[in-house]
Design a protein around this motif. Structure first.
Motif, PDB file in Angstrom:
ATOM      1  N   LEU A  86     -11.681   4.714   0.824  1.00 55.19           N
ATOM      2  CA  LEU A  86     -10.879   3.611   0.289  1.00 55.19           C
ATOM      3  C   LEU A  86     -10.439   2.683   1.421  1.00 55.19           C
ATOM      4  O   LEU A  86     -10.585   2.994   2.591  1.00 55.19           O
ATOM      5  CB  LEU A  86      -9.645   4.157  -0.423  1.00 55.19           C
ATOM      6  CG  LEU A  86      -9.877   5.146  -1.564  1.00 55.19           C
ATOM      7  CD1 LEU A  86      -8.546   5.641  -2.113  1.00 55.19           C
ATOM      8  CD2 LEU A  86     -10.712   4.525  -2.675  1.00 55.19           C
ATOM      9  N   GLY A 114      -6.639  -0.482  -2.122  1.00 60.62           N
ATOM     10  CA  GLY A 114      -7.697   0.447  -1.749  1.00 60.62           C
ATOM     11  C   GLY A 114      -9.100  -0.091  -1.861  1.00 60.62           C
ATOM     12  O   GLY A 114     -10.065   0.668  -1.731  1.00 60.62           O
ATOM     13  N   THR A 137      -3.889  11.043  -3.738  1.00 61.76           N
ATOM     14  CA  THR A 137      -5.310  11.213  -3.392  1.00 61.76           C
ATOM     15  C   THR A 137      -6.094  11.896  -4.517  1.00 61.76           C
ATOM     16  O   THR A 137      -7.268  12.209  -4.337  1.00 61.76           O
ATOM     17  CB  THR A 137      -5.455  12.039  -2.103  1.00 61.76           C
ATOM     18  OG1 THR A 137      -4.845  13.328  -2.283  1.00 61.76           O
ATOM     19  CG2 THR A 137      -4.804  11.329  -0.927  1.00 61.76           C
ATOM     20  N   GLN A 185       0.827  -1.209   0.000  1.00 61.02           N
ATOM     21  CA  GLN A 185       0.000   0.000   0.000  1.00 61.02           C
ATOM     22  C   GLN A 185       0.863   1.262   0.000  1.00 61.02           C
ATOM     23  O   GLN A 185       0.581   2.222  -0.737  1.00 61.02           O
ATOM     24  CB  GLN A 185      -0.922   0.005   1.223  1.00 61.02           C
ATOM     25  CG  GLN A 185      -1.774   1.258   1.348  1.00 61.02           C
ATOM     26  CD  GLN A 185      -2.636   1.236   2.604  1.00 61.02           C
ATOM     27  OE1 GLN A 185      -3.057   0.162   3.044  1.00 61.02           O
ATOM     28  NE2 GLN A 185      -2.894   2.393   3.170  1.00 61.02           N
ATOM     29  N   GLY A 199     -13.622  10.447  -1.934  1.00 56.69           N
ATOM     30  CA  GLY A 199     -12.318  10.829  -1.420  1.00 56.69           C
ATOM     31  C   GLY A 199     -11.592   9.652  -0.791  1.00 56.69           C
ATOM     32  O   GLY A 199     -12.126   8.542  -0.665  1.00 56.69           O
ATOM     33  N   HIS A 200     -10.352   9.906  -0.361  1.00 57.05           N
ATOM     34  CA  HIS A 200      -9.502   8.821   0.127  1.00 57.05           C
ATOM     35  C   HIS A 200     -10.049   8.144   1.374  1.00 57.05           C
ATOM     36  O   HIS A 200      -9.711   6.994   1.665  1.00 57.05           O
ATOM     37  CB  HIS A 200      -8.092   9.345   0.403  1.00 57.05           C
ATOM     38  CG  HIS A 200      -7.988  10.192   1.634  1.00 57.05           C
ATOM     39  ND1 HIS A 200      -8.381  11.511   1.674  1.00 57.05           N
ATOM     40  CD2 HIS A 200      -7.551   9.900   2.896  1.00 57.05           C
ATOM     41  CE1 HIS A 200      -8.185  11.995   2.890  1.00 57.05           C
ATOM     42  NE2 HIS A 200      -7.687  11.041   3.643  1.00 57.05           N
ATOM     43  N   ILE A 209      -6.716   7.654  -8.089  1.00 55.63           N
ATOM     44  CA  ILE A 209      -7.632   6.711  -7.450  1.00 55.63           C
ATOM     45  C   ILE A 209      -8.311   5.834  -8.495  1.00 55.63           C
ATOM     46  O   ILE A 209      -8.361   4.598  -8.371  1.00 55.63           O
ATOM     47  CB  ILE A 209      -8.678   7.467  -6.606  1.00 55.63           C
ATOM     48  CG1 ILE A 209      -8.003   8.106  -5.383  1.00 55.63           C
ATOM     49  CG2 ILE A 209      -9.799   6.526  -6.157  1.00 55.63           C
ATOM     50  CD1 ILE A 209      -8.920   9.023  -4.588  1.00 55.63           C
ATOM     51  N   GLU A 247      -9.160   4.801   8.421  1.00 51.45           N
ATOM     52  CA  GLU A 247      -9.955   5.915   7.902  1.00 51.45           C
ATOM     53  C   GLU A 247     -11.018   6.356   8.899  1.00 51.45           C
ATOM     54  O   GLU A 247     -11.341   7.545   8.992  1.00 51.45           O
ATOM     55  CB  GLU A 247     -10.595   5.505   6.572  1.00 51.45           C
ATOM     56  CG  GLU A 247      -9.614   5.343   5.429  1.00 51.45           C
ATOM     57  CD  GLU A 247      -8.702   4.132   5.549  1.00 51.45           C
ATOM     58  OE1 GLU A 247      -7.581   4.159   5.030  1.00 51.45           O
ATOM     59  OE2 GLU A 247      -9.136   3.134   6.191  1.00 51.45           O
ATOM     60  N   GLY A 295     -14.409   6.072  -5.300  1.00 53.13           N
ATOM     61  CA  GLY A 295     -13.349   6.640  -4.469  1.00 53.13           C
ATOM     62  C   GLY A 295     -13.066   8.089  -4.814  1.00 53.13           C
ATOM     63  O   GLY A 295     -12.800   8.913  -3.931  1.00 53.13           O
ATOM     64  N   TRP A 344       0.480   3.893  -3.086  1.00 47.88           N
ATOM     65  CA  TRP A 344      -0.245   5.142  -2.824  1.00 47.88           C
ATOM     66  C   TRP A 344       0.645   6.287  -2.356  1.00 47.88           C
ATOM     67  O   TRP A 344       0.171   7.426  -2.278  1.00 47.88           O
ATOM     68  CB  TRP A 344      -1.338   4.873  -1.791  1.00 47.88           C
ATOM     69  CG  TRP A 344      -2.398   3.966  -2.326  1.00 47.88           C
ATOM     70  CD1 TRP A 344      -2.447   2.605  -2.201  1.00 47.88           C
ATOM     71  CD2 TRP A 344      -3.539   4.329  -3.102  1.00 47.88           C
ATOM     72  NE1 TRP A 344      -3.548   2.100  -2.849  1.00 47.88           N
ATOM     73  CE2 TRP A 344      -4.241   3.143  -3.402  1.00 47.88           C
ATOM     74  CE3 TRP A 344      -4.034   5.539  -3.564  1.00 47.88           C
ATOM     75  CZ2 TRP A 344      -5.415   3.133  -4.149  1.00 47.88           C
ATOM     76  CZ3 TRP A 344      -5.215   5.545  -4.313  1.00 47.88           C
ATOM     77  CH2 TRP A 344      -5.885   4.351  -4.597  1.00 47.88           C
ATOM     78  N   ASP A 345       1.904   6.011  -2.031  1.00 43.69           N
ATOM     79  CA  ASP A 345       2.820   7.072  -1.600  1.00 43.69           C
ATOM     80  C   ASP A 345       4.049   7.155  -2.510  1.00 43.69           C
ATOM     81  O   ASP A 345       4.261   8.158  -3.187  1.00 43.69           O
ATOM     82  CB  ASP A 345       3.254   6.843  -0.148  1.00 43.69           C
ATOM     83  CG  ASP A 345       2.093   6.976   0.822  1.00 43.69           C
ATOM     84  OD1 ASP A 345       1.234   7.850   0.612  1.00 43.69           O
ATOM     85  OD2 ASP A 345       2.034   6.188   1.794  1.00 43.69           O
TER      86      ASP A 345
END
Length: 418
Positions: free
Chosen positions: A281, A113, A53, A37, A277-278, A58, A287, A273, A41-42
């Motif tokens: 996910l 996600g 994001t 992940q 928004g994030h 997404i 979250e 998503g 995502w980073d």
């Protein structure tokens, strides 16, 4: 020692081994998914100069994840197990040959996600391994005992307490059946496994379900009505997803090929998503904490949007073929609905609204009363909420009992191994 005690004693070591092993498998797959992940995502969006994001990332990422999981289901031996829409939390053991595919599919889905949790596939993996190894080591032990030990160990590890396992086993077919023995004799070995699994997870990972929310100041007469209205309303929202479930399943399966089904499903999840928004996910636990920690940033309309997007995403993910469980994302839906109830009617305390909404959504989507009550109680750890939750469960249960379950029934169902 009494004869009853001597009969239970040989089960202690196998139960401890199954419990610890169940926890370690959960932790291993979770760590791998978390590392992947971070990459997806980073590190990867940073490397190409975009935001992880952003709507484009997404949509693109979830579509790609759907394609990859589709390839796993299509090409990996065992097709990553049966159709997940037909499975519950605790089912008969699968053949060991399908486990690598399930593990790959759940890791990619969690990291990518997808709005599903790890509980169903990891429980299936642990049950299959405990059954295969246990029947080889102790062939005279009934198969149902190994299923019960693995289910208990995994659920204890997932929730960080053996209490959850005892409650779930009391409601499942794999719990000890009609038996003249006292209840604690029947649950002794599963509780050993659950305790071992829970302690292993707690000592290694220190998990917590508790969220940051304004403390409940104590029961009032008006809170009784609020609790019943919120739980029943949340259950009604959850039932909308339950009734839509088989129709969504039919639509996706008309596409025919698993790669096509999952790629289209990933695209739909990506659009959802981008809309929500994030926060909408992933499985939802982190979250939820972020959502409640910044509650002031969300108005009533946005909270309702988050809840509905997450519920639709959960339904889509579970019907198009992604491997995962429904409990954790359903908790997010409940928390968002509870915050919505407080934002709409300020007289509803946030802690009360959140716990009752979690209770209602879980009752509708899992149809497991004890598990729903337990999960709602641990989300906001306050003993003063327990009487309210017990009252709130009654009208919500009257609404959901006898309704269809969030499962697709197939004529050619999977048979137990062996």
């Amino acid at each position: 020692m009494t004869p009853q005690g001597r009969a239970l004693l040989p089960l202690v070591v196998p139960a401890l081994l199954v419990g610890v092993g169940s926890s370690l498998i959960l932790l291993l797959l979770s760590v791998v998914a978390e590392r992947l992940q971070d990459l997806l995502w980073d590190a990867l969006p940073d490397a190409v100069g975009v935001s992880g994001t952003s709507a484009g990332w997404i949509i693109g990422m979830l579509t790609a994840v759907g394609f990859v999981v589709g390839l796993i289901v299509w090409k990996v031996p065992g097709r990553a197990g049966p159709d997940p829409a037909t499975l519950g939390l605790v089912d008969p053991p699968l053949p060991v040959r399908v486990l690598p595919g399930i593990a790959l599919a759940v890791v990619v889905g969690l990291a990518g996600g997808v709005s599903l949790g790890p509980e169903n596939p990891i429980t299936a993996i642990n049950i299959a391994l405990a059954y295969a190894l246990g029947m080889r080591a102790m062939p005279r032990t009934p198969a149902s005992d190994w299923v019960g030990l693995a289910a208990a160990g995994t659920i204890g590890a997932l929730f960080g307490t053996p209490v959850a396992a005892a409650l779930v086993l009391s409601e499942t077919a794999t719990a000890p059946g009609p038996d003249p023995r006292p209840l604690w004799d029947r649950l002794f070995a599963p509780l050993v496994a659950a305790g071992a699994g829970a302690l292993t997870t707690v000592l290694i990972a220190h998990p917590t379900f508790q969220i940051d929310v304004e403390a409940y100041t104590g029961p009032r007469w008006g809170d009784v009505l609020s609790a019943m209205v919120v739980s029943t309303g949340a259950a009604a929202v959850g039932l909308c997803a339950v009734y839509a479930f088989p129709h969504l399943h039919r639509v996706f399966h008309q596409l025919g090929h698993p790669v096509l089904m999952l790629t289209v499903g990933g695209l739909v999840l990506g659009v959802l998503g981008a809309l929500g928004g994030h926060l909408t996910l992933f499985k939802g636990l982190d979250e939820v904490k972020e959502l409640t920690a910044h509650a002031a940033d969300h108005g009533a309309g946005n909270l309702l949007l988050l809840a509905l997007v997450k519920l639709i995403a959960l339904s889509v993910a579970a019907t198009c073929g992604f491997r995962g469980g429904r409990i954790f994302p359903a908790v997010f839906v409940g928390v968002a609905l509870g915050m919505f109830a407080h934002a709409l009617v300020d007289a509803v305390p946030p802690a009360l609204g959140i716990t009752c909404a979690v209770l209602g959504v879980l009752l509708a989507t899992t149809r497991q009363g004890w598990l729903s009550l337990f999960t709602a109680a641990v989300v906001v750890m306050d003993v003063e909420l327990l009487p309210m939750l017990c009252v709130a469960a009654l009208p919500a249960w009257l609404l959901v009992t006898g309704r269809p379950e969030m499962l697709v029934k197939e004529d050619a169902g999977r048979q137990p191994v062996g």
